[in-house]
Write a protein that holds these residues in place. Structure first.
Motif, mmCIF file in Angstrom:
data_model
loop_
_atom_site.group_PDB
_atom_site.id
_atom_site.type_symbol
_atom_site.label_atom_id
_atom_site.label_comp_id
_atom_site.label_asym_id
_atom_site.label_seq_id
_atom_site.Cartn_x
_atom_site.Cartn_y
_atom_site.Cartn_z
ATOM 1 N N ASN A 24 0.826 -1.209 0.000
ATOM 2 C CA ASN A 24 0.000 0.000 0.000
ATOM 3 C C ASN A 24 0.861 1.261 0.000
ATOM 4 O OD1 ASN A 24 -2.428 -1.362 -0.110
ATOM 5 N ND2 ASN A 24 -2.626 -1.471 2.112
ATOM 6 N N GLU A 25 1.967 1.226 0.730
ATOM 7 C CA GLU A 25 2.891 2.365 0.760
ATOM 8 C C GLU A 25 3.492 2.608 -0.627
ATOM 9 O OE1 GLU A 25 7.338 3.304 2.448
ATOM 10 O OE2 GLU A 25 6.081 1.944 3.612
ATOM 11 N N LEU A 26 3.908 1.534 -1.284
ATOM 12 C CA LEU A 26 4.493 1.660 -2.620
ATOM 13 C C LEU A 26 3.451 2.136 -3.638
ATOM 14 C CD1 LEU A 26 6.707 -1.558 -2.591
ATOM 15 C CD2 LEU A 26 7.498 0.811 -2.428
ATOM 16 N N LEU A 27 2.243 1.634 -3.541
ATOM 17 C CA LEU A 27 1.174 2.081 -4.438
ATOM 18 C C LEU A 27 0.871 3.557 -4.221
ATOM 19 C CD1 LEU A 27 -1.152 -1.022 -4.302
ATOM 20 C CD2 LEU A 27 0.099 -0.198 -6.292
ATOM 21 N N SER A 28 0.906 3.978 -2.968
ATOM 22 C CA SER A 28 0.684 5.386 -2.651
ATOM 23 C C SER A 28 1.771 6.261 -3.274
ATOM 24 C CB SER A 28 0.656 5.568 -1.138
ATOM 25 O OG SER A 28 0.515 6.917 -0.810
ATOM 26 N N LYS A 29 3.002 5.790 -3.232
ATOM 27 C CA LYS A 29 4.104 6.537 -3.850
ATOM 28 C C LYS A 29 3.918 6.631 -5.356
ATOM 29 C CE LYS A 29 7.547 5.691 -0.297
ATOM 30 N NZ LYS A 29 8.854 5.085 0.041
ATOM 31 N N LEU A 30 3.476 5.545 -5.974
ATOM 32 C CA LEU A 30 3.205 5.579 -7.412
ATOM 33 C C LEU A 30 2.122 6.598 -7.730
ATOM 34 C CD1 LEU A 30 3.285 1.807 -8.426
ATOM 35 C CD2 LEU A 30 4.906 3.590 -9.097
ATOM 36 N N GLN A 31 1.091 6.641 -6.890
ATOM 37 C CA GLN A 31 0.004 7.593 -7.107
ATOM 38 C C GLN A 31 0.515 9.032 -7.050
ATOM 39 O OE1 GLN A 31 -2.688 6.015 -4.056
ATOM 40 N NE2 GLN A 31 -4.243 5.957 -5.658
ATOM 41 N N GLN A 32 1.530 9.272 -6.263
ATOM 42 C CA GLN A 32 2.062 10.626 -6.129
ATOM 43 C C GLN A 32 2.865 11.069 -7.347
ATOM 44 O OE1 GLN A 32 4.251 10.790 -2.435
ATOM 45 N NE2 GLN A 32 2.556 9.903 -1.311
ATOM 46 N N VAL A 33 3.471 10.137 -8.070
ATOM 47 C CA VAL A 33 4.346 10.529 -9.176
ATOM 48 C C VAL A 33 3.733 10.349 -10.558
ATOM 49 C CG1 VAL A 33 6.468 10.138 -7.866
ATOM 50 C CG2 VAL A 33 5.551 8.295 -9.256
ATOM 51 N N VAL A 34 2.693 9.551 -10.689
ATOM 52 C CA VAL A 34 2.061 9.340 -11.992
ATOM 53 C C VAL A 34 0.915 10.344 -12.129
ATOM 54 C CG1 VAL A 34 0.803 7.705 -13.448
ATOM 55 C CG2 VAL A 34 2.699 6.904 -12.014
ATOM 56 N N PRO A 35 1.019 11.246 -13.116
ATOM 57 C CA PRO A 35 0.020 12.315 -13.240
ATOM 58 C C PRO A 35 -1.432 11.835 -13.276
ATOM 59 C CG PRO A 35 1.833 12.702 -14.739
ATOM 60 C CD PRO A 35 2.057 11.342 -14.134
ATOM 61 N N GLU A 36 -1.710 10.752 -13.979
ATOM 62 C CA GLU A 36 -3.086 10.265 -14.085
ATOM 63 C C GLU A 36 -3.636 9.754 -12.757
ATOM 64 O OE1 GLU A 36 -5.195 10.243 -16.761
ATOM 65 O OE2 GLU A 36 -3.685 11.444 -17.781
ATOM 66 N N LEU A 37 -2.777 9.524 -11.786
ATOM 67 C CA LEU A 37 -3.200 8.918 -10.522
ATOM 68 C C LEU A 37 -3.188 9.882 -9.347
ATOM 69 C CD1 LEU A 37 -1.168 5.616 -10.861
ATOM 70 C CD2 LEU A 37 -3.606 5.924 -11.260
ATOM 71 N N ARG A 38 -2.690 11.079 -9.524
ATOM 72 C CA ARG A 38 -2.522 12.001 -8.395
ATOM 73 C C ARG A 38 -3.817 12.327 -7.673
ATOM 74 N NH1 ARG A 38 1.695 15.765 -11.414
ATOM 75 N NH2 ARG A 38 3.496 14.432 -11.149
ATOM 76 N N SER A 39 -4.934 12.285 -8.374
ATOM 77 C CA SER A 39 -6.202 12.641 -7.737
ATOM 78 C C SER A 39 -6.831 11.490 -6.953
ATOM 79 C CB SER A 39 -7.198 13.149 -8.782
ATOM 80 O OG SER A 39 -7.468 12.112 -9.705
ATOM 81 N N ARG A 40 -6.344 10.290 -7.158
ATOM 82 C CA ARG A 40 -6.899 9.135 -6.436
ATOM 83 C C ARG A 40 -6.309 9.065 -5.036
ATOM 84 N NH1 ARG A 40 -6.363 6.808 -11.724
ATOM 85 N NH2 ARG A 40 -8.427 6.583 -12.593
ATOM 86 N N ARG A 41 -7.107 8.635 -4.074
ATOM 87 C CA ARG A 41 -6.674 8.663 -2.683
ATOM 88 C C ARG A 41 -6.222 7.323 -2.116
ATOM 89 N NH1 ARG A 41 -5.042 13.284 -2.571
ATOM 90 N NH2 ARG A 41 -6.539 14.914 -2.688
ATOM 91 N N SER A 42 -6.909 6.236 -2.404
ATOM 92 C CA SER A 42 -6.552 4.982 -1.738
ATOM 93 C C SER A 42 -6.452 3.841 -2.736
ATOM 94 C CB SER A 42 -7.582 4.627 -0.674
ATOM 95 O OG SER A 42 -8.825 4.359 -1.282
ATOM 96 N N CYS A 43 -5.719 2.832 -2.346
ATOM 97 C CA CYS A 43 -5.516 1.643 -3.182
ATOM 98 C C CYS A 43 -5.874 0.423 -2.367
ATOM 99 C CB CYS A 43 -4.064 1.538 -3.605
ATOM 100 S SG CYS A 43 -3.528 2.855 -4.643
ATOM 101 N N THR A 44 -7.090 0.325 -1.921
ATOM 102 C CA THR A 44 -7.424 -0.767 -1.022
ATOM 103 C C THR A 44 -7.971 -1.987 -1.737
ATOM 104 O OG1 THR A 44 -9.577 0.247 -0.655
ATOM 105 C CG2 THR A 44 -7.843 0.765 0.926
#
Length: 96
Positions: A24-44
């Motif tokens: 979950n931590e790694l997925l969160s980091k990916l969400q922070q750097v990939v422009p298409e994913l920045r608006s998404r909050r959780s990867c549960t």
């Protein structure tokens, strides 16, 4: 459980097993750097996890194309620019 089943199963070690929190931590980091994913909050859930990984792969492919295109543009500029031949050779070597 039989002895054969125990032997065929991989051992749980810190080197081979990544826990859910780490994933979950790694997925969160990916969400922070990939422009298409920045608006998404959780990867549960698995569907969202799959989406994060797919978007990340797409973004990496996009970046690879950008690097390729920019490298080609730079090579074209080197061919037409009035630049020292040694410097041009060094730049071409770095791009290749």
């Amino acid at each position: 459980m039989s002895a054969a089943n125990r032997r065929s199963r991989p051992r749980n070690s810190s080197r081979t097993k990544i826990d859910t929190d780490k994933i979950n931590e790694l997925l969160s980091k990916l969400q922070q750097v990939v422009p298409e994913l920045r608006s998404r909050r959780s990867c549960t859930n698995k569907a969202l996890t799959s989406k994060v990984l797919q978007e990340t792969c797409d973004y990496i492919r996009y970046l690879q194309r950008e690097v390729h295109d920019l490298s080609n543009q730079l090579l074209q500029l080197l061919d037409t620019a009035d630049i020292d031949t040694n410097q041009a050779a060094i730049i071409r070597h770095l791009i290749a």
